[in-house]
Write an enzyme that holds these catalytic residues in place. Sequence first.
Site, short mmCIF file in Angstrom:
data_model
loop_
_atom_site.label_atom_id
_atom_site.label_comp_id
_atom_site.label_asym_id
_atom_site.label_seq_id
_atom_site.Cartn_x
_atom_site.Cartn_y
_atom_site.Cartn_z
N HIS A 85 111.87 12.36 84.54
CA HIS A 85 110.58 11.85 84.84
C HIS A 85 109.66 12.75 84.08
O HIS A 85 110.02 14.01 84.09
CB HIS A 85 110.43 12.13 86.35
CG HIS A 85 109.00 11.84 86.68
ND1 HIS A 85 108.46 10.65 86.78
CD2 HIS A 85 107.98 13.08 86.86
CE1 HIS A 85 106.93 10.77 87.26
NE2 HIS A 85 106.74 11.94 87.09
N ASP A 166 104.01 7.05 100.19
CA ASP A 166 103.24 7.66 98.77
C ASP A 166 102.53 6.55 97.95
O ASP A 166 101.33 7.07 97.70
CB ASP A 166 104.26 8.26 97.96
CG ASP A 166 103.73 8.80 96.78
OD1 ASP A 166 103.13 9.91 96.87
OD2 ASP A 166 104.03 7.99 95.65
N ARG A 173 94.35 9.30 97.17
CA ARG A 173 93.81 10.40 96.51
C ARG A 173 93.27 10.27 95.28
O ARG A 173 92.49 10.96 94.89
CB ARG A 173 95.20 11.36 96.18
CG ARG A 173 95.77 11.90 97.61
CD ARG A 173 97.40 12.13 97.34
NE ARG A 173 97.61 13.11 96.17
CZ ARG A 173 98.39 13.48 95.50
NH1 ARG A 173 99.49 12.57 95.45
NH2 ARG A 173 98.38 14.05 94.45
N SER A 188 105.00 13.56 95.79
CA SER A 188 104.54 12.30 95.50
C SER A 188 105.74 11.91 94.58
O SER A 188 106.52 10.87 94.50
CB SER A 188 103.35 11.89 94.86
OG SER A 188 103.09 10.95 94.26
N LYS A 192 109.67 9.80 95.26
CA LYS A 192 110.09 8.46 94.48
C LYS A 192 111.57 8.90 93.70
O LYS A 192 112.29 7.91 93.76
CB LYS A 192 109.01 7.73 93.80
CG LYS A 192 107.77 7.56 94.39
CD LYS A 192 106.71 7.20 93.51
CE LYS A 192 106.07 8.36 93.06
NZ LYS A 192 104.79 8.25 92.42
N1 URA Z 1 102.11 11.11 89.64
C1 URA Z 1 102.65 10.83 90.90
O1 URA Z 1 103.40 9.98 91.05
N2 URA Z 1 102.01 11.31 91.84
C2 URA Z 1 101.06 12.22 91.76
O2 URA Z 1 100.62 12.62 92.66
C3 URA Z 1 100.80 12.58 90.62
C4 URA Z 1 101.17 11.97 89.51
#
Ligand code: URA
Length: 428
Positions: A85, A166, A173, A188, A192
């Site tokens: 990621h 999320d 957010r 967050s 995932k």
């Molecule tokens: N990417 C995400 O998936 N979540 C965040 O809070 C910030 C960047």
Amino acid sequence: MTALDAVSIIRAKRDGGELTDAQIDWVVDGFTRGIVADEQMSALAMAILWRGMTRRETARWTAAMISSGSRMDFTDLPRPTVDKHSTGGVGDKITLPLAPLVAACGAAVPQLSGRGLGHTGGTLDKLESIPGWQADVGVARMREILADPAIGAVVCAAGADLAPADKRLYALRDVTGTVESIPLIASSIMSKKIAEGTAALVLDVKVGTGAFLKTIDGARELATAMVELGRDAGVNTVALLTAMDTPLGRTAGNALEVAESVEVLAGGGPADVVELTLALAREMVAQAGLDADPAEVLASGRAMDHWRTMIQAQGGDPDAALPVARHTEIVRAESAGVLTRLDAMAVGIAAWQLGAGRARQGDPVQAGAGIEMHAKPGDRVTAGQPLLTLHTDTPDTFAAALASLADSVSVEPDADVKPGVLILDRIG
Ligand code: URA
């Protein structure tokens, strides 16, 4: 204990308290089911942004986000799973050569990716510039692709059931000034990735002007939080902190980045893209417990074979011509000297304005739009030499893009600039 209701939980965090496991589970579950209102969750996110969360709270918050949907399980696959990621950067096309390379090394790479928003591009937008390629792959097909030794990598959109709390919270957010909380960002991203079912994970945390995090200290804190969350959840996780002051490679834009990635798979491509691809591949291969040498696998052409099967498995034609934008504009060096700066954020914003990115979720993107960079920091340039080529289908965007780029480039007559260090640190 105080009764479980949203207002008392908000007050507890507002006043600097530590939330209990029961409070976290209740509020995330209530938010998922619509019992906790958006404005209450926004207030709680703001309280968390100011007061922070402990390691225990962050781990529990992450677990609650995962439990809001389903968790995928690839433990029965014949090969070890490992994913990467990136926190997002300009010209960051690394997933494209990396996923097939690591699959060619013997791992299964389940890569759930997103579409771009703002100045950093999304991996799905890039791949969607390949004629026929589809981002939506069901779980059963994903499993078949991962199990197939001739493919082994899938890059696709996350299903609606992957950490749905999320998804809703991130959208809140985004519009309430509460993205910039390290525990919320860490949970967050990691909710995932953990829900995706990978056994191992390598994080590329970007640092610099074109990154979400501008300082190495902030990046180190986020990386440490994510590595801890991964390990606590049984996912073998490490992070590299990598520089993002200047764009990666020589292109920013969807089809332009696909073409550059294919060059890397063919054994060429810009040195920084090759360096980072190999560094991340080595980490992934080690995390997966394999002993292949990614440099040797790349040189052998096996990564290119996996790219071709990976694109075909999702309906794409790896031999089709990529879309080309209808209009171009060249930015030239005003004087001779050494290019000392090419600002990542300015290039990212200009590429976005040209049509490579979107301002709102769901907006279309142009496949051919973006920026080609003919020189990078450290290169000597002559007066009038092309530095950048801007590509778009909508030439009325040139003026805004050129304005964004106005102060993005510095050329100095006698500077001695070495290409900067790309890999700044490793956590884990
Ligand atoms: N990417 C995400 O998936 N979540 C965040 O809070 C910030 C960047």
